[in-house]
Design an enzyme around this catalytic site. Structure first.
Site, PDB file in Angstrom:
ATOM      1  N   HIS A 161      17.681  58.321  27.119  1.00 15.26           N
ATOM      2  CA  HIS A 161      17.263  58.844  28.416  1.00 15.26           C
ATOM      3  C   HIS A 161      15.785  58.576  28.585  1.00 15.26           C
ATOM      4  CE1 HIS A 161      16.649  61.736  31.685  1.00 15.26           C
ATOM      5  NE2 HIS A 161      17.932  61.576  31.908  1.00 15.26           N
ATOM      6  N   ASP A 194      26.126  61.954  30.101  1.00 16.79           N
ATOM      7  CA  ASP A 194      27.304  61.130  30.354  1.00 16.79           C
ATOM      8  C   ASP A 194      28.179  60.893  29.131  1.00 16.79           C
ATOM      9  OD1 ASP A 194      27.140  60.641  33.074  1.00 16.79           O
ATOM     10  OD2 ASP A 194      25.494  59.242  32.763  1.00 16.79           O
TER      11      ASP A 194
HETATM   12  N1  ACO Z   1      21.822  51.818  23.006  1.00 17.83           N
HETATM   13  C1  ACO Z   1      21.087  51.034  22.204  1.00 17.83           C
HETATM   14  N2  ACO Z   1      19.758  50.907  22.279  1.00 17.83           N
HETATM   15  C2  ACO Z   1      19.140  51.597  23.243  1.00 17.83           C
HETATM   16  C3  ACO Z   1      19.824  52.433  24.124  1.00 17.83           C
HETATM   17  C4  ACO Z   1      21.216  52.538  23.971  1.00 17.83           C
HETATM   18  N3  ACO Z   1      21.942  53.335  24.773  1.00 17.83           N
HETATM   19  N4  ACO Z   1      18.946  53.005  24.969  1.00 17.83           N
HETATM   20  C5  ACO Z   1      17.746  52.546  24.642  1.00 17.83           C
HETATM   21  N5  ACO Z   1      17.857  51.704  23.596  1.00 17.83           N
HETATM   22  C6  ACO Z   1      16.766  51.027  22.881  1.00 17.83           C
HETATM   23  C7  ACO Z   1      16.156  49.923  23.707  1.00 17.83           C
HETATM   24  O1  ACO Z   1      16.820  48.691  23.448  1.00 17.83           O
HETATM   25  C8  ACO Z   1      14.742  49.938  23.223  1.00 17.83           C
HETATM   26  O2  ACO Z   1      14.706  49.352  21.968  1.00 17.83           O
HETATM   27  P1  ACO Z   1      13.450  48.390  21.550  1.00 17.83           P
HETATM   28  O3  ACO Z   1      12.263  49.302  21.547  1.00 17.83           O
HETATM   29  O4  ACO Z   1      13.832  47.854  20.222  1.00 17.83           O
HETATM   30  O5  ACO Z   1      13.373  47.339  22.628  1.00 17.83           O
HETATM   31  C9  ACO Z   1      14.452  51.419  22.994  1.00 17.83           C
HETATM   32  O6  ACO Z   1      15.728  51.995  22.699  1.00 17.83           O
HETATM   33  C10 ACO Z   1      13.833  52.111  24.169  1.00 17.83           C
HETATM   34  O7  ACO Z   1      14.698  52.014  25.264  1.00 17.83           O
HETATM   35  P2  ACO Z   1      14.256  51.774  26.752  1.00 17.83           P
HETATM   36  O8  ACO Z   1      15.160  50.734  27.333  1.00 17.83           O
HETATM   37  O9  ACO Z   1      12.776  51.588  26.820  1.00 17.83           O
HETATM   38  O10 ACO Z   1      14.590  53.193  27.380  1.00 17.83           O
HETATM   39  P3  ACO Z   1      14.594  53.502  28.925  1.00 17.83           P
HETATM   40  O11 ACO Z   1      13.946  54.837  29.058  1.00 17.83           O
HETATM   41  O12 ACO Z   1      14.050  52.372  29.724  1.00 17.83           O
HETATM   42  O13 ACO Z   1      16.147  53.542  29.247  1.00 17.83           O
HETATM   43  C11 ACO Z   1      18.320  54.323  29.634  1.00 17.83           C
HETATM   44  C12 ACO Z   1      16.852  54.710  29.445  1.00 17.83           C
HETATM   45  C13 ACO Z   1      18.477  53.316  30.811  1.00 17.83           C
HETATM   46  C14 ACO Z   1      19.107  55.583  29.970  1.00 17.83           C
HETATM   47  C15 ACO Z   1      18.832  53.663  28.332  1.00 17.83           C
HETATM   48  O14 ACO Z   1      18.678  54.565  27.267  1.00 17.83           O
HETATM   49  C16 ACO Z   1      20.278  53.205  28.441  1.00 17.83           C
HETATM   50  O15 ACO Z   1      20.549  52.092  28.912  1.00 17.83           O
HETATM   51  N6  ACO Z   1      21.249  54.059  27.992  1.00 17.83           N
HETATM   52  C17 ACO Z   1      22.651  53.712  28.119  1.00 17.83           C
HETATM   53  C18 ACO Z   1      23.120  53.966  29.540  1.00 17.83           C
HETATM   54  C19 ACO Z   1      23.227  55.440  29.850  1.00 17.83           C
HETATM   55  O16 ACO Z   1      23.783  56.214  29.066  1.00 17.83           O
HETATM   56  N7  ACO Z   1      22.751  55.823  31.047  1.00 17.83           N
HETATM   57  C20 ACO Z   1      22.847  57.200  31.526  1.00 17.83           C
HETATM   58  C21 ACO Z   1      21.493  57.841  31.607  1.00 17.83           C
HETATM   59  S1  ACO Z   1      21.612  59.496  32.131  1.00 17.83           S
HETATM   60  C22 ACO Z   1      21.950  59.349  33.757  1.00 17.83           C
HETATM   61  O17 ACO Z   1      21.666  58.405  34.452  1.00 17.83           O
HETATM   62  C23 ACO Z   1      22.664  60.470  34.394  1.00 17.83           C
END
Ligand code: ACO
Length: 337
Positions: free
Chosen positions: A214, A270
């Site tokens: 998140h 979620d």
């Molecule tokens: N699975 C694997 N790796 C992940 C995930 C994940 N779900 N989420 C983040 N990471 C990793 C990224 O690849 C990144 O790694 P790195 O530093 O090696 O490049 C690191 O964790 C940081 O992640 P960001 O992408 O910078 O996090 P951001 O805050 O931009 O993204 C998000 C948040 C979009 C929710 C992301 O965690 C994601 O895609 N999660 C899966 C989708 C999801 O569950 N969405 C629902 C969110 S809640 C809602 O909308 C109601």
């Protein structure tokens, strides 16, 4: 909506208003019947919310407080009707009119599942669980869809158009579509034995663990804890979803893994909500619709705050050009010669 909890009289008036604005113009039904048999209900919801602006042309008068209130009531009241009809379209079942004897959530369940019975009576535990889910989803600061509502609303368009932009934003798999993606992921994993290989795929960058991570919650998502509890309540009525076992094991393994720990990735709202929705026998396409219904009051409260904010200007993020500085114009006739 009003920045304070209601008195009993205010509460009763609010419930009355929301209950008695659940019906939509009959022509809405007509155009909703025109969607393809396999139309995604979110696409139908987005279109029908936007279309409400044509049924209430006065909604553009956003500087009038009574007018704003009227549109807010209409939209909160009609969302379950539009959501339920989007669902029934894919099932080829007749659209069910609202039953104003029922509570907000019980009426929604009636419009979704009623067949030939005189009155649809949902299990109270399911009504309660769905209520909890709606409340948990009501507002969540500047997330992608709320930001979309605010950005579009800042043009001073009517609230139906602004909220339909929010529905569009929520449709995406990284936002509201995540719970649908979680179930697809759990089904693809298939059994507990396949979890280590899946986790490896995530670490190698080939997969994403949907329902984890998140932008704001870097310790845990408090909503996930409440939803996990609601899962147990719902499964008491419906029987356990076999995917729950895979989800719990996946969560356990991920929470102990360095990759997830170091990136502060925890289950978000979620991760478990999809399992509950599936227990209600909602197809995955409906999950985001449920989210949208719950989020509507939040979008509208944010919109209401925005349009009353004297400092608010039309949204326009700054753009920094990073391309080439010097580019020669070559006419198409020369480029394509
Ligand atoms: N699975 C694997 N790796 C992940 C995930 C994940 N779900 N989420 C983040 N990471 C990793 C990224 O690849 C990144 O790694 P790195 O530093 O090696 O490049 C690191 O964790 C940081 O992640 P960001 O992408 O910078 O996090 P951001 O805050 O931009 O993204 C998000 C948040 C979009 C929710 C992301 O965690 C994601 O895609 N999660 C899966 C989708 C999801 O569950 N969405 C629902 C969110 S809640 C809602 O909308 C109601």
């Amino acid at each position: 909506m009003h920045g304070a909890l209601p008195s009993k009289a205010e509460y009763d008036a609010w419930v009355h208003e929301i209950t008695y604005h659940t019906f939509v113009h009959e022509n809405v039904k007509g155009f909703m019947e025109g969607f393809r048999y396999d139309a995604h209900p979110m696409g139908m919801l987005m279109a029908s919310v936007g279309a409400l602006s044509t049924f209430y042309p006065d909604a553009g008068n956003i500087s009038d407080a009574d007018n704003r209130h009227m549109q807010i009531v209409r939209m909160i009241a009609k969302m379950p009707t539009l959501g339920a009809w989007s669902f029934r379209n894919a099932q080829g079942k007749p659209f069910i009119y609202p039953d104003n004897d029922l509570s907000y959530t019980a009426n929604f369940l009636s419009m979704l599942f009623k067949m030939s019975e005189q009155k649809y009576e949902a299990d109270e535990r399911l009504v309660k669980a769905l209520d909890v889910l709606f409340i948990l989803h009501a507002d969540h600061e500047q997330n992608c869809s709320t930001n979309a509502v605010r950005s579009v609303g800042s043009s001073q368009v009517d609230p139906y158009s602004a909220v339909s932009a929010g529905v569009g934003a929520l449709y995406g798999p990284l936002h509201g579509g995540a719970n649908e993606a979680v179930l697809k992921m759990l089904r693809r994993i298939g059994s507990k034995e396949n979890i280590p290989a899946f986790i490896q795929g995530v670490k190698d960058g080939n997969e994403r663990l949907m329902g984890f991570g998140h932008r704001v919650y870097k310790n845990f998502d408090p909503r996930a804890t409440i939803i996990k509890k609601a899962c147990d309540d719902v499964f008491e009525v419906t029987g356990v979803n076999p995917l729950l076992e895979i989800a719990k094991e996946l969560e356990k393994i991920a929470l102990e893994d360095e990759y997830f720990i170091s990136r502060k990735l925890y289950p978000n709202v979620d991760f478990y909500s999809g399992l509950i929705y599936e227990a209600f026998q909602f197809p995955p396409e409906m999950f985001t619709v449920l989210f949208a219904i719950g989020r509507t009051p939040g979008w509208l409260a944010q919109w209401s705050e925005l349009v009353q904010d004297k400092e608010q200007k039309i949204a326009r993020p700054k753009q920094i050009y990073t391309g080439e500085r010097r580019l020669n114009f070559v006419p198409a006739s020369e480029r394509w010669a």
